[in-house]
Design an enzyme around this catalytic site. Structure first.
Site, PDB file in Angstrom:
ATOM      1  N   VAL A 169       0.974  84.042  -4.011  1.00  0.00           N
ATOM      2  CA  VAL A 169      -0.177  83.297  -4.158  1.00  0.00           C
ATOM      3  C   VAL A 169      -0.780  83.693  -5.470  1.00  0.00           C
ATOM      4  O   VAL A 169      -1.266  82.634  -6.185  1.00  0.00           O
ATOM      5  CB  VAL A 169      -1.189  83.749  -2.940  1.00  0.00           C
ATOM      6  CG1 VAL A 169      -2.366  82.812  -3.133  1.00  0.00           C
ATOM      7  CG2 VAL A 169      -0.296  83.422  -1.576  1.00  0.00           C
ATOM      8  N   ASP A 170      -0.998  84.725  -5.819  1.00  0.00           N
ATOM      9  CA  ASP A 170      -1.871  85.409  -7.114  1.00  0.00           C
ATOM     10  C   ASP A 170      -0.921  84.530  -8.255  1.00  0.00           C
ATOM     11  O   ASP A 170      -1.282  84.010  -9.174  1.00  0.00           O
ATOM     12  CB  ASP A 170      -1.609  86.659  -7.361  1.00  0.00           C
ATOM     13  CG  ASP A 170      -2.815  87.287  -6.787  1.00  0.00           C
ATOM     14  OD1 ASP A 170      -3.908  86.448  -6.778  1.00  0.00           O
ATOM     15  OD2 ASP A 170      -2.837  88.601  -6.359  1.00  0.00           O
ATOM     16  N   VAL A 171       0.519  84.615  -8.292  1.00  0.00           N
ATOM     17  CA  VAL A 171       1.357  83.975  -9.130  1.00  0.00           C
ATOM     18  C   VAL A 171       1.421  82.275  -9.428  1.00  0.00           C
ATOM     19  O   VAL A 171       0.865  81.896 -10.494  1.00  0.00           O
ATOM     20  CB  VAL A 171       2.998  84.303  -8.931  1.00  0.00           C
ATOM     21  CG1 VAL A 171       3.976  83.645  -9.653  1.00  0.00           C
ATOM     22  CG2 VAL A 171       3.266  85.653  -9.012  1.00  0.00           C
TER      23      VAL A 171
END
Length: 369
Positions: A169-171
């Protein structure tokens, strides 16, 4: 040769992954990125280990911080906040992922900075939005994978919900942030007007659910865990063979016909179309497992690849890099350090014919206060 983003100055207050990934992508393309860190501590990921490299530095931090300089500033002090505002005065882009309201308290919020520089592009990355009920919620990748539905569709059918093996999700959020920043910069080139870019983890994940998301929004279908199977395509999963496991990713009827011919699967009206194969996926799986048991996975890969059926084995990370090397994709770049050594890092996947990414400097040591 000039870089695509030559002259673009980014002041980066972000920490951990989403923000640093966004700014590293832009730094690879030529932007100057000044990373603001806490004195004596730095980015949280400087302490996220093991593993560490041969110099004892956390490999996590190094994954998203090349091509940047570091400056240590205590934003809680008047002098530190003034120093940061001076840096912002010469920046084209400001990126931050503090809790909503933190930057406002030190005079570095969107309203304060745009009043002085209407042309500024200001990117805020949050967990659940910058205002409303989600503003106070902590934005950690694992939490968003759970709340955002990703864990509910990941894992074995009868097993517990699973997170993805990286902070995906961060990526995804970092990539959306980079796109948003570039769009805002392009708008400013045409109009002279800056703007605020806002990206949050939950919205980014919902957008990244793609077919699973549209299944719900358009058809009211709520997906669930299916192991390695696909809700809309068959055969599209992992199969045991005579020796080892084989991945089949058959996306159309022509590929299935080729697969059937190679493995010796008899014609069956239940498998004539993709929709029918999905309906009868359990019978299809049983038939394929019986056929694939006669040879090892590696032999099946060779035979199926020869007739353009997508097939492969499950590599570990080392095997994945080795495959990319064999395919001529040059997945690892040597990035110079200040001491004359170099850091081996994953290359930027973007290829540009005129202004390719460059790897000028390795992730910086933490600057002195």
């Amino acid at each position: 040769m000039s870089d695509a983003l030559d002259g673009l100055v980014i002041l980066d207050f972000s920490r951990v992954l989403a923000g640093p990934l966004a700014t590293m992508v832009l730094a690879d393309l030529g932007a100057e990125v000044i990373k603001v860190e806490r004195p004596g501590v730095g980015d949280d990921t400087r302490a996220w280990g093991p593993p560490y490299d041969e110099r004892g530095e956390a490999t996590y931090f190094q994954s998203v911080n090349r091509n940047k300089s570091s400056v240590a500033i205590d934003l809680a002090t008047a002098d530190g906040a003034a120093h940061a505002r001076a840096l912002a005065a010469r920046a084209d882009v400001v990126v931050e992922n503090f809790r909503p309201g933190v930057m406002d308290k030190v005079g570095l919020g969107w309203d304060a900075l745009r009043a002085e520089r209407p042309e500024l592009v200001y990117c805020s990355i949050t967990g659940f939005g910058g205002s409303g009920a989600g503003a106070a919620m902590p934005g950690y990748d694992l939490l968003v994978q759970a709340l955002g539905g990703l864990m509910s569709i990941t894992g074995e059918r009868d097993g517990e919900p699973q997170k993805v093996g990286v902070a995906l999700v961060d990526v995804i959020t970092g990539l959306f942030a980079a796109v948003g920043i570039l769009a805002a910069v392009r708008h400013r080139e045409r109009t002279g007007e800056g703007q605020r870019v806002e990206v949050d983890l939950l919205s980014s994940l919902l957008a990244a659910l793609v077919n699973q998301g549209s299944a719900y929004t358009l058809a009211g279908a709520v997906g669930g865990r299916m192991g390695n199977a696909h809700p809309s395509i068959a055969p599209y999963e992992l199969y045991p063979t005579g020796d080892g496991d084989l991945v089949l990713a058959v996306g159309n009827d022509k590929q299935f016909a080729a697969l059937r011919g190679v493995v010796g699967l008899a014609e069956d009206p239940r498998f004539a179309t993709n929709a029918s194969r999905v309906e009868h996926r359990d019978a299809l799986r049983d038939a394929l497992i019986a056929a694939l048991a006669t040879r090892p996975a590696a032999e099946w890969v060779d035979a199926l690849t020869a007739v353009r059926v997508p097939a492969g084995v499950v590599n570990d990370v080392a095997g994945a890099f080795a495959l990319a090397e064999r395919l001529g994709l040059a997945p690892i770049v040597e990035v110079p350090r200040e001491d004359g050594s170099s850091a081996r890092l994953t290359r930027n996947p973007i290829t540009l014919s005129a202004t390719p990414p460059r790897y000028r400097t390795a992730p910086p040591p933490l600057a002195a206060s």
